[in-house]
Motif scaffolding. Sequence first.
Motif, PDB file in Angstrom:
ATOM      1  N   ILE A  81       0.836  -1.205   0.000  1.00  0.00           N
ATOM      2  CA  ILE A  81       0.000   0.000   0.000  1.00  0.00           C
ATOM      3  C   ILE A  81       0.867   1.250   0.000  1.00  0.00           C
ATOM      4  CG2 ILE A  81      -1.652   1.345   1.348  1.00  0.00           C
ATOM      5  CD1 ILE A  81      -2.817  -1.328   2.335  1.00  0.00           C
ATOM      6  N   LEU A  82       1.878   1.296   0.887  1.00  0.00           N
ATOM      7  CA  LEU A  82       2.741   2.474   0.976  1.00  0.00           C
ATOM      8  C   LEU A  82       3.487   2.715  -0.329  1.00  0.00           C
ATOM      9  CD1 LEU A  82       4.243   1.997   4.563  1.00  0.00           C
ATOM     10  CD2 LEU A  82       2.422   3.567   3.880  1.00  0.00           C
ATOM     11  N   GLU A  83       4.013   1.667  -0.925  1.00  0.00           N
ATOM     12  CA  GLU A  83       4.761   1.809  -2.177  1.00  0.00           C
ATOM     13  C   GLU A  83       3.855   2.263  -3.313  1.00  0.00           C
ATOM     14  OE1 GLU A  83       6.630  -1.963  -2.692  1.00  0.00           O
ATOM     15  OE2 GLU A  83       8.137  -1.608  -1.130  1.00  0.00           O
ATOM     16  N   LEU A  84       2.604   1.779  -3.317  1.00  0.00           N
ATOM     17  CA  LEU A  84       1.657   2.194  -4.353  1.00  0.00           C
ATOM     18  C   LEU A  84       1.294   3.664  -4.198  1.00  0.00           C
ATOM     19  CD1 LEU A  84      -0.369   1.667  -6.664  1.00  0.00           C
ATOM     20  CD2 LEU A  84      -1.998   0.888  -4.919  1.00  0.00           C
TER      21      LEU A  84
ATOM     22  N   GLU B 159      -9.850  -6.913   1.736  1.00  0.00           N
ATOM     23  CA  GLU B 159      -8.565  -7.314   2.314  1.00  0.00           C
ATOM     24  C   GLU B 159      -7.794  -6.124   2.882  1.00  0.00           C
ATOM     25  OE1 GLU B 159      -6.078 -10.204   0.229  1.00  0.00           O
ATOM     26  OE2 GLU B 159      -7.630 -10.310  -1.317  1.00  0.00           O
ATOM     27  N   PHE B 160      -8.155  -4.924   2.458  1.00  0.00           N
ATOM     28  CA  PHE B 160      -7.336  -3.763   2.800  1.00  0.00           C
ATOM     29  C   PHE B 160      -7.959  -2.875   3.867  1.00  0.00           C
ATOM     30  CE2 PHE B 160      -5.925  -4.902  -1.475  1.00  0.00           C
ATOM     31  CZ  PHE B 160      -4.562  -4.987  -1.267  1.00  0.00           C
ATOM     32  N   TYR B 161      -9.175  -3.151   4.275  1.00  0.00           N
ATOM     33  CA  TYR B 161      -9.849  -2.257   5.205  1.00  0.00           C
ATOM     34  C   TYR B 161      -9.071  -2.103   6.516  1.00  0.00           C
ATOM     35  CZ  TYR B 161     -13.203  -0.283   8.443  1.00  0.00           C
ATOM     36  OH  TYR B 161     -13.804   0.512   9.387  1.00  0.00           O
ATOM     37  N   ARG B 162      -8.747  -3.222   7.156  1.00  0.00           N
ATOM     38  CA  ARG B 162      -8.066  -3.155   8.445  1.00  0.00           C
ATOM     39  C   ARG B 162      -6.661  -2.575   8.303  1.00  0.00           C
ATOM     40  NH1 ARG B 162      -8.468  -8.800  11.442  1.00  0.00           N
ATOM     41  NH2 ARG B 162      -7.350  -7.570  13.021  1.00  0.00           N
ATOM     42  N   MET B 163      -5.964  -2.939   7.234  1.00  0.00           N
ATOM     43  CA  MET B 163      -4.608  -2.424   7.041  1.00  0.00           C
ATOM     44  C   MET B 163      -4.624  -0.913   6.833  1.00  0.00           C
ATOM     45  SD  MET B 163      -1.424  -2.947   7.027  1.00  0.00           S
ATOM     46  CE  MET B 163      -1.379  -4.755   7.025  1.00  0.00           C
ATOM     47  N   LEU B 164      -5.563  -0.417   6.022  1.00  0.00           N
ATOM     48  CA  LEU B 164      -5.662   1.023   5.806  1.00  0.00           C
ATOM     49  C   LEU B 164      -6.028   1.748   7.097  1.00  0.00           C
ATOM     50  CD1 LEU B 164      -7.448   1.083   2.333  1.00  0.00           C
ATOM     51  CD2 LEU B 164      -5.196   2.054   2.845  1.00  0.00           C
ATOM     52  N   ASP B 165      -6.910   1.141   7.881  1.00  0.00           N
ATOM     53  CA  ASP B 165      -7.285   1.743   9.153  1.00  0.00           C
ATOM     54  C   ASP B 165      -6.068   1.891  10.064  1.00  0.00           C
ATOM     55  OD1 ASP B 165      -9.447   2.513  11.190  1.00  0.00           O
ATOM     56  OD2 ASP B 165      -8.388   0.897  12.229  1.00  0.00           O
ATOM     57  N   ARG B 166      -5.220   0.866  10.125  1.00  0.00           N
ATOM     58  CA  ARG B 166      -4.023   0.932  10.972  1.00  0.00           C
ATOM     59  C   ARG B 166      -3.029   1.973  10.449  1.00  0.00           C
ATOM     60  NH1 ARG B 166      -5.296   0.535  15.279  1.00  0.00           N
ATOM     61  NH2 ARG B 166      -3.082   0.644  15.807  1.00  0.00           N
TER      62      ARG B 166
ATOM     63  N   ARG C  89      -1.798   5.182  12.573  1.00  0.00           N
ATOM     64  CA  ARG C  89      -0.373   5.366  12.887  1.00  0.00           C
ATOM     65  C   ARG C  89       0.229   6.584  12.196  1.00  0.00           C
ATOM     66  NH1 ARG C  89       2.334   0.928  15.151  1.00  0.00           N
ATOM     67  NH2 ARG C  89       4.092   2.384  15.196  1.00  0.00           N
ATOM     68  N   GLY C  90      -0.554   7.258  11.338  1.00  0.00           N
ATOM     69  CA  GLY C  90      -0.103   8.514  10.747  1.00  0.00           C
ATOM     70  C   GLY C  90       0.670   8.396   9.451  1.00  0.00           C
ATOM     71  N   TYR C  91       0.709   7.197   8.865  1.00  0.00           N
ATOM     72  CA  TYR C  91       1.437   7.039   7.607  1.00  0.00           C
ATOM     73  C   TYR C  91       0.570   7.372   6.392  1.00  0.00           C
ATOM     74  CZ  TYR C  91       5.097   4.728  10.270  1.00  0.00           C
ATOM     75  OH  TYR C  91       6.091   4.465  11.168  1.00  0.00           O
ATOM     76  N   VAL C  92      -0.731   7.250   6.561  1.00  0.00           N
ATOM     77  CA  VAL C  92      -1.690   7.491   5.486  1.00  0.00           C
ATOM     78  C   VAL C  92      -2.779   8.405   6.038  1.00  0.00           C
ATOM     79  CG1 VAL C  92      -3.458   6.403   4.010  1.00  0.00           C
ATOM     80  CG2 VAL C  92      -1.220   5.313   4.304  1.00  0.00           C
ATOM     81  N   THR C  93      -3.313   9.268   5.177  1.00  0.00           N
ATOM     82  CA  THR C  93      -4.425  10.125   5.576  1.00  0.00           C
ATOM     83  C   THR C  93      -5.565   9.979   4.587  1.00  0.00           C
ATOM     84  OG1 THR C  93      -5.026  12.384   6.200  1.00  0.00           O
ATOM     85  CG2 THR C  93      -3.646  12.146   4.258  1.00  0.00           C
TER      86      THR C  93
END
Length: 260
Positions: free
Chosen positions: A19-22, A45-52, A56-60
């Motif tokens: 996700i971060l690399e994309l 598959e990505f809901y929980r990962m995006l939420d975390r 944690r402040g890496y994605v907004t």
Amino acid sequence: MIQEEDRYRAPALDKGLDILELLAQIDGGLTQAEIAKHLGRSPNEFYRMLDRLVRRGYVTRIDGDRYSLTLKLFGLAQSHAPVRRLVSYATPFMRELAEQTRQANQLAVFDRGSVVVVAQQEAPGYWGISIRVGSHIGLFDTGSGHVLLAFRSQEERLLMINEYSSSKEHPTVAKEFFDRLDQIRERGYEMMPSAQTAGVYNLSAPVLGPDGRAIAALTIPYIALVNVPQAPDMTETLELIAETSRQLSALAGSEALNAK
């Protein structure tokens, strides 16, 4: 037989890194469905990962349902070896600039929501304005802050402002402020009266990375010196700091600074 490269797989970590690399390659962010499509997976598959990643402040989240990178990864990188290398290489240039201008100077970076002074060179004479290394200074009311914002895309400016403002009160950012940033970018420097000290002018120029983004701001808190033979005036000092920032920018793009 399990291949060596798959023996220690961590699927959740791989998913987060994917996700971060994309998102690092995309301007304007992506929706959860678009992320899933790019990575060939189900959106669920990505809901929980995006939420975390958001927590944690890496994605907004922007525009309601789109996800974009924050500057947290950039801040983490700034606090590691590259900044130490930048300070190491910048020190002799800053010392020479102080000798040429008879003024103190400082180097500041944007680090995890703050503008931080990472290097400082004293004036060679009796008089000069010094700021302690490690000091946090303003983003909206200093030459360093203006330069760090000016030499970034509008999207990155907004991310920096949001990160800076998350724990601080700040004025409403008007269109005129962004117009000023565009003017700074066009002329290549900032020159403004200090908002903290009467009689002082901030002369600030960017240290640019290979991609043209400001990785640091070089600033002289200029004071008019009386009875100092051959002390450069403000115009001459501005030319000297601009030349030093160009030299540091060339250095920032060199293999020496980027070497691990």
